[in-house]
Enzyme design. Structure first.
Site, PDB file in Angstrom:
ATOM      1  N   ASN A 163     -10.390  -1.145   0.848  1.00 41.49           N
ATOM      2  CA  ASN A 163     -11.539  -0.550   1.521  1.00 41.49           C
ATOM      3  C   ASN A 163     -11.602   0.966   1.376  1.00 41.49           C
ATOM      4  O   ASN A 163     -12.635   1.577   1.651  1.00 41.49           O
ATOM      5  CB  ASN A 163     -11.563  -0.938   3.003  1.00 41.49           C
ATOM      6  CG  ASN A 163     -10.318  -0.513   3.741  1.00 41.49           C
ATOM      7  OD1 ASN A 163      -9.200  -0.883   3.357  1.00 41.49           O
ATOM      8  ND2 ASN A 163     -10.473   0.264   4.803  1.00 41.49           N
ATOM      9  N   HIS A 164     -10.511   1.605   0.937  1.00 40.89           N
ATOM     10  CA  HIS A 164     -10.533   3.062   0.704  1.00 40.89           C
ATOM     11  C   HIS A 164     -10.727   3.399  -0.780  1.00 40.89           C
ATOM     12  O   HIS A 164     -10.423   4.522  -1.196  1.00 40.89           O
ATOM     13  CB  HIS A 164      -9.238   3.690   1.210  1.00 40.89           C
ATOM     14  CG  HIS A 164      -9.103   3.685   2.703  1.00 40.89           C
ATOM     15  ND1 HIS A 164      -9.910   4.443   3.532  1.00 40.89           N
ATOM     16  CD2 HIS A 164      -8.261   3.008   3.523  1.00 40.89           C
ATOM     17  CE1 HIS A 164      -9.571   4.233   4.792  1.00 40.89           C
ATOM     18  NE2 HIS A 164      -8.577   3.361   4.814  1.00 40.89           N
ATOM     19  N   HIS A 219      -0.361  -2.929   6.561  1.00 41.86           N
ATOM     20  CA  HIS A 219       0.770  -1.997   6.430  1.00 41.86           C
ATOM     21  C   HIS A 219       2.025  -2.414   7.186  1.00 41.86           C
ATOM     22  O   HIS A 219       2.952  -1.609   7.325  1.00 41.86           O
ATOM     23  CB  HIS A 219       0.370  -0.578   6.878  1.00 41.86           C
ATOM     24  CG  HIS A 219      -0.628   0.086   5.987  1.00 41.86           C
ATOM     25  ND1 HIS A 219      -0.857   1.451   6.000  1.00 41.86           N
ATOM     26  CD2 HIS A 219      -1.467  -0.406   5.042  1.00 41.86           C
ATOM     27  CE1 HIS A 219      -1.780   1.762   5.119  1.00 41.86           C
ATOM     28  NE2 HIS A 219      -2.175   0.628   4.523  1.00 41.86           N
ATOM     29  N   ASP A 263       0.813  -1.211   0.000  1.00 42.94           N
ATOM     30  CA  ASP A 263       0.000   0.000   0.000  1.00 42.94           C
ATOM     31  C   ASP A 263       0.853   1.270   0.000  1.00 42.94           C
ATOM     32  O   ASP A 263       1.632   1.510   0.930  1.00 42.94           O
ATOM     33  CB  ASP A 263      -0.903   0.038   1.236  1.00 42.94           C
ATOM     34  CG  ASP A 263      -1.653  -1.263   1.467  1.00 42.94           C
ATOM     35  OD1 ASP A 263      -1.048  -2.338   1.311  1.00 42.94           O
ATOM     36  OD2 ASP A 263      -2.829  -1.209   1.847  1.00 42.94           O
ATOM     37  N   GLU A 278      -4.390   2.092  -2.729  1.00 36.17           N
ATOM     38  CA  GLU A 278      -5.632   2.581  -2.128  1.00 36.17           C
ATOM     39  C   GLU A 278      -5.423   3.689  -1.096  1.00 36.17           C
ATOM     40  O   GLU A 278      -6.389   4.345  -0.710  1.00 36.17           O
ATOM     41  CB  GLU A 278      -6.404   1.414  -1.503  1.00 36.17           C
ATOM     42  CG  GLU A 278      -5.799   0.846  -0.250  1.00 36.17           C
ATOM     43  CD  GLU A 278      -6.844   0.653   0.846  1.00 36.17           C
ATOM     44  OE1 GLU A 278      -8.043   0.717   0.554  1.00 36.17           O
ATOM     45  OE2 GLU A 278      -6.439   0.474   1.992  1.00 36.17           O
TER      46      GLU A 278
END
Length: 269
Positions: free
Chosen positions: A67-68, A180, A8, A39
């Site tokens: 999810n973002h 993360h 990410d 994202e």
């Protein structure tokens, strides 16, 4: 084939690390394909069309989400004209965009990229296992696709591990994103699928999962509303996994990559 998956990308620090380091890595590591989770690329929340193009220009062949996906409202519109941008496949029917893409790499290989979102400690979603199964059936490894990558964007390590074992032998790589923090369990599973529970992030690790420390520390201690989360802006670490893939699409080796920033440096051979 040699493939790199980067975790990410968080905010400007993560984007700068990608744009500065990825072009050299493509040449030095002789990469045939690069997939990036983007994202969190737009100030930590979502992605814009300009940032999507920036990641492609730096060397990405495909960008996945999570999810973002819709935190930047423009993504609801531009995703339909962004064929290399993949949102979770188990969003409900009618959601804009695509949950899988069969992309052609710079060397002509066909790589299936599927993005799925977990359901444990996450928003309610359609069945991710059945959704991924359908995409693998539509583009079988070794026949339609030269390689297949599954990005499982999930909170629970157990759910990610189930994905790895369930699709072992049917994908080149099953890799976890979202939390993360890079795990140390990278390996090739018995059926020939490379696996890592979480690949980590491309961002500043002097942070709380990429966010400036002040507000998460205050919010966790006081349990009261406060300011917005802001991405940490210090030197970013590129966190990824390099996978060597044989003819037929199964993995022969996988090696972690950590470059720049505050973590110990690890470079694949």
């Amino acid at each position: 084939m040699r493939l790199l998956f980067l975790g990410d990308v968080v905010g400007k620090a993560g984007r700068v690390a990608v744009t500065e380091k990825l072009p050299g890595l493509v040449a030095a590591l002789k990469l045939d394909c690069v997939v990036i989770n983007g994202e969190n690329a737009a100030h930590g929340f979502g992605i814009t069309e300009a940032i999507y193009q920036e990641l492609l220009d730096a060397g990405a062949d495909c960008v996945t989400l999570g999810n973002h996906s819709w935190d930047q409202r423009e993504a609801l519109v531009f995703i339909d004209r962004a064929p290399r941008l993949v949102r979770p496949v188990n969003y409900p029917s009618g959601t804009p965009g695509r949950g899988a893409a069969l992309i052609e790499t710079r060397k002509g290989a066909r790589v299936l990229v599927v993005n799925a979102m977990g359901r444990v400690f996450m928003d309610a979603m359609d069945d991710p296992f059945a959704a991924v199964e359908r995409e693998l059936d539509a583009a079988p490894l070794g026949r339609v696709a030269d390689a297949a990558v599954i990005d499982i964007h999930a909170e629970a390590t157990s759910e990610k591990q189930v994905f790895g074992h369930l699709f072992d032998g049917r994908a080149s790589l099953v890799i976890g994103t979202h939390t993360h923090v890079p795990t140390s369990d990278h390996r090739v599973l018995p059926g020939g699928t490379a696996y890592m529970t979480d690949v980590g992030m491309c961002g500043d690790y002097d942070s709380v999962i990429g966010m400036d420390k002040a507000e998460p520390l205050r919010r966790m201690r006081e349990k009261t509303p406060g300011g917005k989360f802001e991405p940490a802006g210090g030197p970013a670490t590129l966190s990824g996994l390099v996978v060597d893939i044989a003819d037929g699409g199964l993995a022969t080796r996988c090696q972690p990559l950590r470059l720049g920033g505050r973590l110990d440096q690890v470079m694949p051979e």
